[in-house]
Design a protein around this motif. Structure first.
Motif, PDB file in Angstrom:
ATOM      1  N   ASP A  48       0.816  -1.217   0.000  1.00  0.00           N
ATOM      2  CA  ASP A  48       0.000   0.000   0.000  1.00  0.00           C
ATOM      3  C   ASP A  48       0.847   1.263   0.000  1.00  0.00           C
ATOM      4  O   ASP A  48       0.332   2.362   0.188  1.00  0.00           O
ATOM      5  N   PHE A  49       2.159   1.116  -0.245  1.00  0.00           N
ATOM      6  CA  PHE A  49       3.018   2.292  -0.234  1.00  0.00           C
ATOM      7  C   PHE A  49       3.347   2.745  -1.651  1.00  0.00           C
ATOM      8  O   PHE A  49       3.340   1.961  -2.594  1.00  0.00           O
ATOM      9  N   GLU A  50       3.618   4.030  -1.779  1.00  0.00           N
ATOM     10  CA  GLU A  50       4.075   4.587  -3.044  1.00  0.00           C
ATOM     11  C   GLU A  50       5.570   4.333  -3.180  1.00  0.00           C
ATOM     12  O   GLU A  50       6.304   4.316  -2.198  1.00  0.00           O
ATOM     13  N   PHE A  51       6.030   4.129  -4.422  1.00  0.00           N
ATOM     14  CA  PHE A  51       7.451   3.907  -4.653  1.00  0.00           C
ATOM     15  C   PHE A  51       8.214   5.217  -4.392  1.00  0.00           C
ATOM     16  O   PHE A  51       7.995   6.212  -5.076  1.00  0.00           O
ATOM     17  N   SER A  52       9.123   5.165  -3.428  1.00  0.00           N
ATOM     18  CA  SER A  52       9.931   6.333  -3.100  1.00  0.00           C
ATOM     19  C   SER A  52      11.057   5.885  -2.188  1.00  0.00           C
ATOM     20  O   SER A  52      11.222   4.690  -1.903  1.00  0.00           O
ATOM     21  N   SER A  53      11.831   6.843  -1.689  1.00  0.00           N
ATOM     22  CA  SER A  53      12.907   6.523  -0.752  1.00  0.00           C
ATOM     23  C   SER A  53      12.353   6.003   0.569  1.00  0.00           C
ATOM     24  O   SER A  53      13.077   5.376   1.346  1.00  0.00           O
ATOM     25  N   GLU A  54      11.067   6.272   0.826  1.00  0.00           N
ATOM     26  CA  GLU A  54      10.440   5.825   2.065  1.00  0.00           C
ATOM     27  C   GLU A  54       9.757   4.465   1.924  1.00  0.00           C
ATOM     28  O   GLU A  54       9.154   3.978   2.887  1.00  0.00           O
ATOM     29  N   CYS A  70      12.235  -5.432 -11.724  1.00  0.00           N
ATOM     30  CA  CYS A  70      11.793  -4.970 -13.050  1.00  0.00           C
ATOM     31  C   CYS A  70      10.929  -3.723 -12.962  1.00  0.00           C
ATOM     32  O   CYS A  70      10.746  -3.038 -13.975  1.00  0.00           O
ATOM     33  N   ALA A  71      10.355  -3.466 -11.801  1.00  0.00           N
ATOM     34  CA  ALA A  71       9.420  -2.351 -11.674  1.00  0.00           C
ATOM     35  C   ALA A  71      10.124  -1.027 -11.916  1.00  0.00           C
ATOM     36  O   ALA A  71      11.296  -0.851 -11.580  1.00  0.00           O
ATOM     37  N   ASN A  91      12.461   5.258 -10.077  1.00  0.00           N
ATOM     38  CA  ASN A  91      13.547   4.453 -10.651  1.00  0.00           C
ATOM     39  C   ASN A  91      14.821   4.463  -9.820  1.00  0.00           C
ATOM     40  O   ASN A  91      15.618   3.524  -9.912  1.00  0.00           O
ATOM     41  N   VAL A  92      15.007   5.512  -9.036  1.00  0.00           N
ATOM     42  CA  VAL A  92      16.231   5.596  -8.228  1.00  0.00           C
ATOM     43  C   VAL A  92      15.919   5.381  -6.748  1.00  0.00           C
ATOM     44  O   VAL A  92      16.374   4.408  -6.136  1.00  0.00           O
ATOM     45  N   ASP A  93      15.132   6.280  -6.170  1.00  0.00           N
ATOM     46  CA  ASP A  93      14.905   6.234  -4.716  1.00  0.00           C
ATOM     47  C   ASP A  93      14.276   4.912  -4.274  1.00  0.00           C
ATOM     48  O   ASP A  93      14.731   4.300  -3.298  1.00  0.00           O
ATOM     49  N   ALA A  94      13.220   4.475  -4.963  1.00  0.00           N
ATOM     50  CA  ALA A  94      12.554   3.235  -4.564  1.00  0.00           C
ATOM     51  C   ALA A  94      13.445   2.023  -4.805  1.00  0.00           C
ATOM     52  O   ALA A  94      13.452   1.072  -4.026  1.00  0.00           O
ATOM     53  N   THR A  95      14.222   2.050  -5.910  1.00  0.00           N
ATOM     54  CA  THR A  95      15.139   0.947  -6.200  1.00  0.00           C
ATOM     55  C   THR A  95      16.176   0.802  -5.097  1.00  0.00           C
ATOM     56  O   THR A  95      16.447  -0.317  -4.611  1.00  0.00           O
ATOM     57  N   LEU A  96      16.740   1.914  -4.665  1.00  0.00           N
ATOM     58  CA  LEU A  96      17.784   1.852  -3.642  1.00  0.00           C
ATOM     59  C   LEU A  96      17.202   1.516  -2.275  1.00  0.00           C
ATOM     60  O   LEU A  96      17.862   0.837  -1.469  1.00  0.00           O
TER      61      LEU A  96
END
Length: 312
Positions: A48-54, A70-71, A91-96
């Motif tokens: 239920d979270f948005e893709f981000s650094s958090e 892949c997302a 592409n960056v914050d959520a990946t890391l």
């Protein structure tokens, strides 16, 4: 048996990977926002979270051996007037964030699906994995930034990282540029692309999936960058003819010199589109094949045919 967390299973590449993982008997966990009705509910976990650094991936990566990521966001979408903002967040914050949680949970290997666009968008000799990156456009810049962050995490934690950079991916119902080519041929639209002598590398979805599977546990894959491809390069003219032949509907191609098309595209403000159709972009997959003892299982001709074969 490997426990694999797969992100992006609702997408073109991720969906095909999921089918292969299930067929190979992997224990797969798929984070989803909406249930994917085509797949077993038992392998899906709602987020239920948005893709981000958090993004909090901690509850998903426990007990996983491998993460295949892949997302991502594929287009330069505007957010708050900044076309780069959304790409960086996803592409960056959520990946890391995912990679950090994976490393903390003891995940052995993180496989990241990047893009050949990290190398550049045109060349006069085939790209190699060790070429100086030259990403053009916000999307490719975001992929390159994610790669750099992953290597920092790898050095800090010793979690193995594998980066795969595919060129244009084609297959049944492929989106993007390949999907556009298919629609043009299917509609019988006359195209002024009958005299294009460029060379472009492609990768069929089944070849890309096979490469990812090889990277799951091959010892030599650890901490490497691999370029993906079919090992055969085609001109735009050859590709359109191949699509028509595979479809059983000849492409209607008019032989117009590439220089005239380039000039016309420049006048119309379509230089980027012209570059994709007229320019060359080749990749050297010799390292991929040699280090992994791998070769693409399908030739381009077979891969194109598989685009139009429907299972009953």
């Amino acid at each position: 048996m490997k426990n694999v967390l797969l992100t992006g299973a609702s997408g073109f590449v991720g969906g095909k990977l999921l089918l292969r993982f299930l067929a190979d008997g992997f224990h797969v966990l798929v984070p989803v926002r909406k249930t994917l009705t085509a797949y077993p509910a038992s392998i899906q976990k709602k987020i239920d979270f948005e893709f981000s650094s958090e993004s909090d991936w901690s509850g998903l990566v426990n007990s996983q051996n491998v993460v295949v990521h892949c997302a991502g966001r594929a287009h330069d979408q505007h957010e708050s007037g900044n076309p780069l903002l959304g790409l960086l967040r996803v592409n960056v914050d959520a990946t890391l964030a995912l990679a950090r949680h994976a490393a903390a949970a003891g995940v052995q290997r993180f496989i990241f699906i990047s893009s050949i666009g990290v190398n550049g968008n045109i060349n006069t000799r085939p790209f190699r994995d060790d070429d100086q990156p030259s990403p053009v456009g916000y999307y490719c810049q975001s992929k390159w930034a994610a790669e750099q962050g992953l290597w920092m995490i790898q050095q800090e934690t010793n979690m193995e990282v594998v980066v795969i950079r595919p060129p244009l991916v084609y297959g049944p119902d492929a989106p993007g540029n390949f999907g556009n080519l298919v629609r043009w041929v299917e509609k019988g639209i006359p195209l002024p692309l009958g005299a294009i002598h460029n060379k472009r590398s492609l990768v069929g979805i089944d070849n890309l999936v096979d490469l990812v599977v090889r990277c799951i546990d091959h010892p030599a894959a650890a901490n490497q960058v691999f370029l993906a491809g079919d090992g055969e390069d085609l001109s735009t003219t050859e590709l359109l003819r191949g699509v028509g032949e595979a479809m059983g509907k000849p492409a209607r191609l008019i032989p117009v010199p590439a220089s005239m098309l380039q000039f016309g595209a420049t006048l119309l403000g379509k230089k980027a589109m012209a570059q994709r159709l007229l320019g060359s972009l080749q990749v050297d997959i010799s390292k991929t094949c040699e280090l992994l003892d791998w070769k693409p299982p399908y030739k381009v001709q077979d891969g194109l045919k598989r685009c139009f074969v429907r299972s009953n």
